[in-house]
Design a protein around this motif. Structure first.
Motif, PDB file in Angstrom:
ATOM      1  N   THR A  19       0.827  -1.204   0.000  1.00 21.71           N
ATOM      2  CA  THR A  19       0.000   0.000   0.000  1.00 21.71           C
ATOM      3  C   THR A  19       0.864   1.259   0.000  1.00 21.71           C
ATOM      4  O   THR A  19       0.506   2.258  -0.624  1.00 21.71           O
ATOM      5  CB  THR A  19      -0.979   0.017   1.190  1.00 21.71           C
ATOM      6  OG1 THR A  19      -0.248  -0.086   2.413  1.00 21.71           O
ATOM      7  CG2 THR A  19      -1.985  -1.113   1.098  1.00 21.71           C
ATOM      8  N   GLY A  20       1.994   1.204   0.688  1.00 23.68           N
ATOM      9  CA  GLY A  20       2.908   2.333   0.682  1.00 23.68           C
ATOM     10  C   GLY A  20       3.479   2.599  -0.701  1.00 23.68           C
ATOM     11  O   GLY A  20       3.486   3.740  -1.175  1.00 23.68           O
ATOM     12  N   LEU A  21       3.947   1.547  -1.365  1.00 23.07           N
ATOM     13  CA  LEU A  21       4.512   1.710  -2.707  1.00 23.07           C
ATOM     14  C   LEU A  21       3.469   2.186  -3.708  1.00 23.07           C
ATOM     15  O   LEU A  21       3.776   2.961  -4.614  1.00 23.07           O
ATOM     16  CB  LEU A  21       5.148   0.400  -3.185  1.00 23.07           C
ATOM     17  CG  LEU A  21       6.466   0.026  -2.514  1.00 23.07           C
ATOM     18  CD1 LEU A  21       6.947  -1.336  -3.000  1.00 23.07           C
ATOM     19  CD2 LEU A  21       7.527   1.091  -2.744  1.00 23.07           C
ATOM     20  N   PHE A  22       2.241   1.734  -3.534  1.00 24.63           N
ATOM     21  CA  PHE A  22       1.159   2.164  -4.425  1.00 24.63           C
ATOM     22  C   PHE A  22       0.981   3.672  -4.342  1.00 24.63           C
ATOM     23  O   PHE A  22       0.801   4.347  -5.357  1.00 24.63           O
ATOM     24  CB  PHE A  22      -0.133   1.430  -4.052  1.00 24.63           C
ATOM     25  CG  PHE A  22      -1.164   1.417  -5.127  1.00 24.63           C
ATOM     26  CD1 PHE A  22      -1.010   0.631  -6.253  1.00 24.63           C
ATOM     27  CD2 PHE A  22      -2.311   2.184  -5.015  1.00 24.63           C
ATOM     28  CE1 PHE A  22      -1.969   0.610  -7.255  1.00 24.63           C
ATOM     29  CE2 PHE A  22      -3.288   2.166  -6.005  1.00 24.63           C
ATOM     30  CZ  PHE A  22      -3.107   1.385  -7.133  1.00 24.63           C
ATOM     31  N   LYS A  23       1.068   4.213  -3.120  1.00 21.42           N
ATOM     32  CA  LYS A  23       0.931   5.663  -2.945  1.00 21.42           C
ATOM     33  C   LYS A  23       2.191   6.397  -3.410  1.00 21.42           C
ATOM     34  O   LYS A  23       2.106   7.455  -4.027  1.00 21.42           O
ATOM     35  CB  LYS A  23       0.640   5.984  -1.479  1.00 21.42           C
ATOM     36  CG  LYS A  23      -0.742   5.560  -1.033  1.00 21.42           C
ATOM     37  CD  LYS A  23      -0.882   5.669   0.469  1.00 21.42           C
ATOM     38  CE  LYS A  23      -2.184   5.080   0.938  1.00 21.42           C
ATOM     39  NZ  LYS A  23      -2.281   3.636   0.709  1.00 21.42           N
ATOM     40  N   ILE A  24       3.351   5.855  -3.096  1.00 22.36           N
ATOM     41  CA  ILE A  24       4.616   6.500  -3.470  1.00 22.36           C
ATOM     42  C   ILE A  24       4.746   6.625  -4.985  1.00 22.36           C
ATOM     43  O   ILE A  24       5.247   7.636  -5.489  1.00 22.36           O
ATOM     44  CB  ILE A  24       5.810   5.718  -2.873  1.00 22.36           C
ATOM     45  CG1 ILE A  24       5.837   5.891  -1.349  1.00 22.36           C
ATOM     46  CG2 ILE A  24       7.132   6.168  -3.487  1.00 22.36           C
ATOM     47  CD1 ILE A  24       6.783   4.947  -0.633  1.00 22.36           C
ATOM     48  N   THR A  25       4.284   5.623  -5.702  1.00 23.77           N
ATOM     49  CA  THR A  25       4.374   5.667  -7.168  1.00 23.77           C
ATOM     50  C   THR A  25       3.256   6.492  -7.791  1.00 23.77           C
ATOM     51  O   THR A  25       3.131   6.544  -9.012  1.00 23.77           O
ATOM     52  CB  THR A  25       4.377   4.241  -7.762  1.00 23.77           C
ATOM     53  OG1 THR A  25       3.183   3.556  -7.353  1.00 23.77           O
ATOM     54  CG2 THR A  25       5.608   3.461  -7.320  1.00 23.77           C
ATOM     55  N   GLN A  26       2.486   7.139  -6.944  1.00 21.93           N
ATOM     56  CA  GLN A  26       1.418   8.059  -7.351  1.00 21.93           C
ATOM     57  C   GLN A  26       0.466   7.453  -8.379  1.00 21.93           C
ATOM     58  O   GLN A  26       0.205   8.030  -9.434  1.00 21.93           O
ATOM     59  CB  GLN A  26       2.013   9.373  -7.861  1.00 21.93           C
ATOM     60  CG  GLN A  26       2.781  10.106  -6.803  1.00 21.93           C
ATOM     61  CD  GLN A  26       3.224  11.490  -7.222  1.00 21.93           C
ATOM     62  OE1 GLN A  26       3.089  11.890  -8.364  1.00 21.93           O
ATOM     63  NE2 GLN A  26       3.750  12.237  -6.275  1.00 21.93           N
ATOM     64  N   GLN A  27      -0.056   6.299  -8.009  1.00 31.75           N
ATOM     65  CA  GLN A  27      -1.060   5.663  -8.853  1.00 31.75           C
ATOM     66  C   GLN A  27      -2.292   6.567  -8.916  1.00 31.75           C
ATOM     67  O   GLN A  27      -2.773   7.029  -7.873  1.00 31.75           O
ATOM     68  CB  GLN A  27      -1.426   4.281  -8.313  1.00 31.75           C
ATOM     69  CG  GLN A  27      -0.260   3.318  -8.278  1.00 31.75           C
ATOM     70  CD  GLN A  27       0.301   3.068  -9.658  1.00 31.75           C
ATOM     71  OE1 GLN A  27      -0.431   2.749 -10.576  1.00 31.75           O
ATOM     72  NE2 GLN A  27       1.607   3.229  -9.813  1.00 31.75           N
ATOM     73  N   PRO A  28      -2.795   6.836 -10.108  1.00 30.11           N
ATOM     74  CA  PRO A  28      -3.928   7.769 -10.261  1.00 30.11           C
ATOM     75  C   PRO A  28      -5.138   7.405  -9.396  1.00 30.11           C
ATOM     76  O   PRO A  28      -5.810   8.292  -8.861  1.00 30.11           O
ATOM     77  CB  PRO A  28      -4.275   7.678 -11.744  1.00 30.11           C
ATOM     78  CG  PRO A  28      -3.044   7.174 -12.409  1.00 30.11           C
ATOM     79  CD  PRO A  28      -2.343   6.317 -11.394  1.00 30.11           C
ATOM     80  N   ILE A  49       4.949   6.986   2.089  1.00 29.67           N
ATOM     81  CA  ILE A  49       6.278   6.854   2.699  1.00 29.67           C
ATOM     82  C   ILE A  49       6.147   6.424   4.155  1.00 29.67           C
ATOM     83  O   ILE A  49       6.888   5.548   4.629  1.00 29.67           O
ATOM     84  CB  ILE A  49       7.061   8.180   2.560  1.00 29.67           C
ATOM     85  CG1 ILE A  49       7.416   8.421   1.086  1.00 29.67           C
ATOM     86  CG2 ILE A  49       8.314   8.174   3.430  1.00 29.67           C
ATOM     87  CD1 ILE A  49       7.948   9.815   0.790  1.00 29.67           C
ATOM     88  N   LEU A  50       5.191   7.011   4.871  1.00 36.10           N
ATOM     89  CA  LEU A  50       4.944   6.598   6.263  1.00 36.10           C
ATOM     90  C   LEU A  50       4.541   5.129   6.342  1.00 36.10           C
ATOM     91  O   LEU A  50       4.992   4.404   7.234  1.00 36.10           O
ATOM     92  CB  LEU A  50       3.864   7.471   6.891  1.00 36.10           C
ATOM     93  CG  LEU A  50       4.292   8.816   7.435  1.00 36.10           C
ATOM     94  CD1 LEU A  50       3.077   9.604   7.914  1.00 36.10           C
ATOM     95  CD2 LEU A  50       5.277   8.639   8.568  1.00 36.10           C
ATOM     96  N   GLN A  51       3.674   4.698   5.423  1.00 37.32           N
ATOM     97  CA  GLN A  51       3.259   3.294   5.431  1.00 37.32           C
ATOM     98  C   GLN A  51       4.448   2.373   5.165  1.00 37.32           C
ATOM     99  O   GLN A  51       4.605   1.354   5.840  1.00 37.32           O
ATOM    100  CB  GLN A  51       2.160   3.039   4.398  1.00 37.32           C
ATOM    101  CG  GLN A  51       0.812   3.450   4.891  1.00 37.32           C
ATOM    102  CD  GLN A  51      -0.298   3.074   3.933  1.00 37.32           C
ATOM    103  OE1 GLN A  51      -0.147   3.172   2.722  1.00 37.32           O
ATOM    104  NE2 GLN A  51      -1.424   2.680   4.482  1.00 37.32           N
ATOM    105  N   LEU A  52       5.252   2.724   4.199  1.00 35.16           N
ATOM    106  CA  LEU A  52       6.426   1.907   3.893  1.00 35.16           C
ATOM    107  C   LEU A  52       7.380   1.870   5.082  1.00 35.16           C
ATOM    108  O   LEU A  52       7.881   0.803   5.448  1.00 35.16           O
ATOM    109  CB  LEU A  52       7.127   2.440   2.643  1.00 35.16           C
ATOM    110  CG  LEU A  52       8.355   1.662   2.184  1.00 35.16           C
ATOM    111  CD1 LEU A  52       8.004   0.214   1.858  1.00 35.16           C
ATOM    112  CD2 LEU A  52       8.978   2.343   0.971  1.00 35.16           C
ATOM    113  N   MET A  53       7.613   3.012   5.708  1.00 33.50           N
ATOM    114  CA  MET A  53       8.487   3.052   6.878  1.00 33.50           C
ATOM    115  C   MET A  53       7.910   2.206   8.022  1.00 33.50           C
ATOM    116  O   MET A  53       8.644   1.472   8.690  1.00 33.50           O
ATOM    117  CB  MET A  53       8.683   4.492   7.339  1.00 33.50           C
ATOM    118  CG  MET A  53       9.584   5.295   6.438  1.00 33.50           C
ATOM    119  SD  MET A  53       9.703   7.062   6.862  1.00 33.50           S
ATOM    120  CE  MET A  53       9.864   7.053   8.613  1.00 33.50           C
ATOM    121  N   GLY A  54       6.604   2.308   8.227  1.00 35.54           N
ATOM    122  CA  GLY A  54       5.964   1.506   9.269  1.00 35.54           C
ATOM    123  C   GLY A  54       6.155   0.023   9.026  1.00 35.54           C
ATOM    124  O   GLY A  54       6.464  -0.735   9.939  1.00 35.54           O
TER     125      GLY A  54
END
Length: 112
Positions: A19-28, A49-54
């Protein structure tokens, strides 16, 4: 029970990474989903980024508690966005993500 705890831990890490990567890659789709909360692409990316770090913090036992709290918070924000977009079935599924992160948190506290 230890095997179940490890499985939930691994699944929670994978969910946080995905879910973090999905947001980081700015999926439309994600950028659009979070607009209802007033988030723009940058804020959505920061949430990712927060999700990925978590998720990464869950890997080590000494940082697991802060990682679990981070995922509980970020999954809750994501759930609010899902419900605000009237995606109720996915919203209830997203509540399971929060429950999994909270389970990891509770499991970690019981080990101390």
């Amino acid at each position: 029970m230890q095997i179940a705890k490890k499985i939930i831990l691994v699944l929670t890490i994978l969910l946080g990474v995905a879910t973090g990567l999905f947001k980081i890659t700015q999926q439309p789709e994600d950028i659009e989903l979070f607009k209802v909360l007033g988030f723009n692409a940058l804020v959505t990316t920061l949430l990712g980024i927060l999700q990925l770090m978590g998720a990464l913090l869950l890997i080590l036992a000494r940082t697991r508690e802060i990682g679990a709290w981070t995922l509980v918070l970020t999954f809750a924000i994501a759930s609010m966005a899902v419900f605000a977009n009237e995606m109720y079935v996915f919203g209830f599924i997203s509540l399971l993500f929060i429950a999994m992160a909270y389970f990891v948190l509770c499991s970690e506290k019981n080990l101390k």
